[in-house]
Design an enzyme around this catalytic site. Structure first.
Site, short mmCIF file in Angstrom:
data_model
loop_
_atom_site.label_atom_id
_atom_site.label_comp_id
_atom_site.label_asym_id
_atom_site.label_seq_id
_atom_site.Cartn_x
_atom_site.Cartn_y
_atom_site.Cartn_z
N LYS A 11 -35.68 1.38 61.96
CA LYS A 11 -36.74 1.88 62.83
C LYS A 11 -37.00 3.38 62.67
O LYS A 11 -36.19 4.10 62.07
CB LYS A 11 -36.38 1.57 64.29
CG LYS A 11 -36.32 0.07 64.58
CD LYS A 11 -35.99 -0.16 66.04
CE LYS A 11 -35.96 -1.63 66.39
NZ LYS A 11 -35.65 -1.84 67.82
N TYR A 51 -44.49 -7.82 67.28
CA TYR A 51 -43.88 -7.86 68.61
C TYR A 51 -44.71 -8.67 69.61
O TYR A 51 -44.56 -8.51 70.82
CB TYR A 51 -43.63 -6.44 69.13
CG TYR A 51 -42.51 -5.76 68.39
CD1 TYR A 51 -41.18 -6.12 68.60
CD2 TYR A 51 -42.77 -4.78 67.44
CE1 TYR A 51 -40.15 -5.51 67.91
CE2 TYR A 51 -41.74 -4.15 66.74
CZ TYR A 51 -40.43 -4.53 66.98
OH TYR A 51 -39.42 -3.93 66.29
N PHE A 59 -43.00 -2.85 78.65
CA PHE A 59 -42.58 -1.96 77.57
C PHE A 59 -43.38 -2.14 76.27
O PHE A 59 -43.16 -1.42 75.31
CB PHE A 59 -41.09 -2.12 77.28
CG PHE A 59 -40.70 -3.51 76.83
CD1 PHE A 59 -40.78 -3.89 75.51
CD2 PHE A 59 -40.25 -4.44 77.76
CE1 PHE A 59 -40.43 -5.18 75.10
CE2 PHE A 59 -39.89 -5.73 77.37
CZ PHE A 59 -39.98 -6.09 76.04
N ARG A 87 -26.45 -9.41 63.02
CA ARG A 87 -26.48 -9.09 64.45
C ARG A 87 -25.15 -8.44 64.87
O ARG A 87 -25.13 -7.53 65.69
CB ARG A 87 -26.81 -10.33 65.26
CG ARG A 87 -28.27 -10.77 64.97
CD ARG A 87 -28.77 -11.85 65.86
NE ARG A 87 -29.00 -11.42 67.22
CZ ARG A 87 -30.02 -10.65 67.63
NH1 ARG A 87 -30.90 -10.19 66.76
NH2 ARG A 87 -30.15 -10.33 68.89
N THR A 93 -27.80 -4.15 71.78
CA THR A 93 -29.06 -3.41 71.91
C THR A 93 -28.85 -2.06 72.57
O THR A 93 -29.41 -1.05 72.14
CB THR A 93 -30.08 -4.25 72.73
OG1 THR A 93 -30.26 -5.49 72.08
CG2 THR A 93 -31.41 -3.54 72.84
N ARG A 104 -25.69 0.50 65.66
CA ARG A 104 -26.22 1.09 66.90
C ARG A 104 -25.23 2.03 67.58
O ARG A 104 -25.64 3.05 68.14
CB ARG A 104 -26.68 -0.02 67.84
CG ARG A 104 -27.95 -0.68 67.32
CD ARG A 104 -28.40 -1.81 68.19
NE ARG A 104 -29.69 -2.33 67.78
CZ ARG A 104 -30.08 -3.58 67.97
NH1 ARG A 104 -29.27 -4.43 68.59
NH2 ARG A 104 -31.27 -3.97 67.57
N ASN A 114 -33.09 2.31 69.05
CA ASN A 114 -31.79 1.74 68.69
C ASN A 114 -31.62 1.48 67.19
O ASN A 114 -30.81 0.67 66.79
CB ASN A 114 -31.51 0.49 69.52
CG ASN A 114 -32.52 -0.62 69.28
OD1 ASN A 114 -33.29 -0.58 68.33
ND2 ASN A 114 -32.51 -1.61 70.17
N HIS A 117 -33.67 -3.42 63.82
CA HIS A 117 -34.05 -4.73 64.35
C HIS A 117 -33.51 -5.78 63.41
O HIS A 117 -33.48 -5.57 62.19
CB HIS A 117 -35.59 -4.87 64.41
CG HIS A 117 -36.04 -6.29 64.51
ND1 HIS A 117 -36.17 -6.94 65.72
CD2 HIS A 117 -36.34 -7.22 63.55
CE1 HIS A 117 -36.56 -8.19 65.49
NE2 HIS A 117 -36.67 -8.39 64.19
N GLU A 128 -40.71 -13.62 60.37
CA GLU A 128 -40.68 -12.16 60.19
C GLU A 128 -40.72 -11.78 58.72
O GLU A 128 -41.44 -10.86 58.33
CB GLU A 128 -39.44 -11.58 60.90
CG GLU A 128 -39.53 -11.70 62.40
CD GLU A 128 -38.30 -11.22 63.14
OE1 GLU A 128 -38.40 -11.01 64.35
OE2 GLU A 128 -37.22 -11.07 62.51
#
Length: 140
Positions: A11, A51, A59, A87, A93, A104, A114, A117, A128
């Site tokens: 990100k 998203y 948000f 993950r 998160t 993270r 964070n 993704h 995705e």
């Protein structure tokens, strides 16, 4: 042994701090292979599509704005149980709740910023990946 593919985004908070290499090193150290990767500057439409499941949530606009604020790195990762493994490598998160050694815990600035993704399921990963990569861009 189940070889899977999963989708990853590094990100804007991480790309702005030049952390792509450090995050890639953690991915590879976990036994995942980066089989496709490119740096893109998401458009508003791309972010809204990606998203879309969050459309209408409080948000959503802030998330779209954040994800279009700077380049991101989109990736396809491959490995044994890649979805669960990535993950685990990402961590919770909320970086305050993330395990030591996770991406993270080490790099995230906040719950919103964070750093990464990752897909949450096989079907999500397929959708995705298809949004960002054509088949000939993925080299296993």
């Amino acid at each position: 042994m189940t070889i899977q593919r999963t989708f990853s985004i590094i990100k804007p908070d991480a790309t702005n701090r030049n952390l792509t290499g450090a995050i890639n090193a953690k991915i590879e150290a976990a036994g995942l292979r980066i089989v496709a990767q490119k740096r893109v500057h998401m458009t508003k439409k791309q972010a809204e599509t990606f998203y879309g499941v969050h459309a209408g949530k409080p948000f959503f606009d802030e998330l779209v704005s954040f994800m279009t604020s700077a380049p991101v790195v989109v990736q396809v990762l491959e490995g044994e149980n890649a979805i669960a493994k990535y993950r685990e490598v990402m961590g919770a998160t909320n970086p305050a709740n993330a395990e030591e050694g996770t991406i993270r815990k080490e790099f995230a600035l906040s719950i919103g910023e964070n750093s990464v993704h990752g897909s949450d399921a096989e079907e999500t990963a397929k959708i995705e990946i298809a949004q960002w990569f054509s088949g000939n861009e993925i080299v296993g």
